[in-house]
Write an enzyme that holds these catalytic residues in place. Structure first.
Site, mmCIF file in Angstrom:
data_model
loop_
_atom_site.group_PDB
_atom_site.id
_atom_site.type_symbol
_atom_site.label_atom_id
_atom_site.label_comp_id
_atom_site.label_asym_id
_atom_site.label_seq_id
_atom_site.Cartn_x
_atom_site.Cartn_y
_atom_site.Cartn_z
ATOM 1 N N CYS A 137 0.832 -1.201 0.000
ATOM 2 C CA CYS A 137 0.000 0.000 0.000
ATOM 3 C C CYS A 137 0.877 1.266 0.000
ATOM 4 O O CYS A 137 1.449 1.587 -1.031
ATOM 5 C CB CYS A 137 -0.993 -0.068 1.151
ATOM 6 N N HIS A 183 -3.239 -5.084 1.656
ATOM 7 C CA HIS A 183 -2.534 -5.281 2.933
ATOM 8 C C HIS A 183 -2.452 -6.764 3.283
ATOM 9 O O HIS A 183 -3.340 -7.271 3.991
ATOM 10 C CB HIS A 183 -3.293 -4.558 4.057
ATOM 11 N N GLU A 206 -0.704 -8.176 5.424
ATOM 12 C CA GLU A 206 -0.504 -8.382 6.867
ATOM 13 C C GLU A 206 -1.839 -8.388 7.613
ATOM 14 O O GLU A 206 -1.896 -8.773 8.780
ATOM 15 C CB GLU A 206 0.453 -7.311 7.427
HETATM 16 N N1 GLN Z 1 -3.390 6.398 0.894
HETATM 17 C C1 GLN Z 1 -2.185 6.102 1.617
HETATM 18 C C2 GLN Z 1 -1.019 6.871 1.042
HETATM 19 O O1 GLN Z 1 -1.166 7.583 0.117
HETATM 20 C C3 GLN Z 1 -1.874 4.627 1.616
HETATM 21 C C4 GLN Z 1 -2.913 3.882 2.415
HETATM 22 C C5 GLN Z 1 -2.413 2.649 3.067
HETATM 23 O O2 GLN Z 1 -1.216 2.391 3.139
HETATM 24 N N2 GLN Z 1 -3.327 1.911 3.612
HETATM 25 O O3 GLN Z 1 0.059 6.745 1.537
#
Ligand code: GLN
Length: 188
Positions: free
Chosen positions: A78, A171, A173
């Site tokens: 992410c 994610h 995890e």
């Molecule tokens: N939207 C977040 C960002 O731009 C990422 C979101 C996440 O890691 N769950 O860093």
């Protein structure tokens, strides 16, 4: 093999739990000296803008770029995907993207926190679907030379690899399924 988890901000604790359960004894990385000690690294979800600023503030940006250039295995989830991408849309000016995987991403491309969702993903070559947890996830807008797509959702890449760098929009995890971490430890 020493596995580090970048522990500046975000969901690093859950990665540590999954890695610990797999017997990997992860260490938290916050300084260049700690980075130098690890053989591979997980960059967690969280807020890529905050992590980027903290990498600069902690003197980690150049050491991390050097380790990535040396081919250190890395898993970015992410926000970690955003940091490892080659280009980012909707970042702040000067936001770091280390270009370990040749993809361009759009921050929050799947919508806001309230648009978070779970969905089953087909990840080759696994037979059972993988539970994909998407939280303000980045959308991969383009895939360049060298990057390999390992899973898609509605025609958009959500898991990509380039050499020893792996990035997921979701994610793993939080999936309650350790296959992606196990694969990263054993095969990347
Ligand atoms: N939207 C977040 C960002 O731009 C990422 C979101 C996440 O890691 N769950 O860093």
């Amino acid at each position: 093999m020493k596995v580090g988890v970048l522990a500046l901000q975000g969901a690093f604790g859950r990665h540590e739990q999954v890695l610990s359960a797999l017997g990997a004894a992860p260490v938290e990385v916050r300084t260049p000296a700690e980075l130098a000690e690890v053989d591979r690294l997980v960059i967690p979800g969280g807020e890529s803008t905050a992590i980027s600023k903290l990498l600069d503030a902690n003197g980690l940006a150049q050491p991390l770029a050097d380790r990535l250039a040396d081919g250190m295995p890395v898993l970015g989830t992410c926000a970690g995907m955003i940091l490892l991408a080659a280009g980012v849309v909707d970042g702040y000016p000067g936001q770091r993207c280390f270009g370990a995987v040749n993809v361009a991403v759009r921050r929050n491309g799947y919508g806001r926190q309230s648009d978070s969702f779970h969905t089953d993903l087909a990840i080759m070559p696994w037979e059972e679907p993988f539970p994909g947890v998407f939280i303000r996830a980045p959308v991969v807008e383009s895939v360049g030379d060298g990057a390999e797509v390992l899973a898609e959702l509605d025609g958009r890449p959500v898991l990509c690899r380039q050499g020893s760098a792996v990035v997921s929009a979701f994610h793993p995890e939080l999936a309650g399924d350790d296959r992606l971490h196990r694969w990263f430890l054993d095969e990347v």
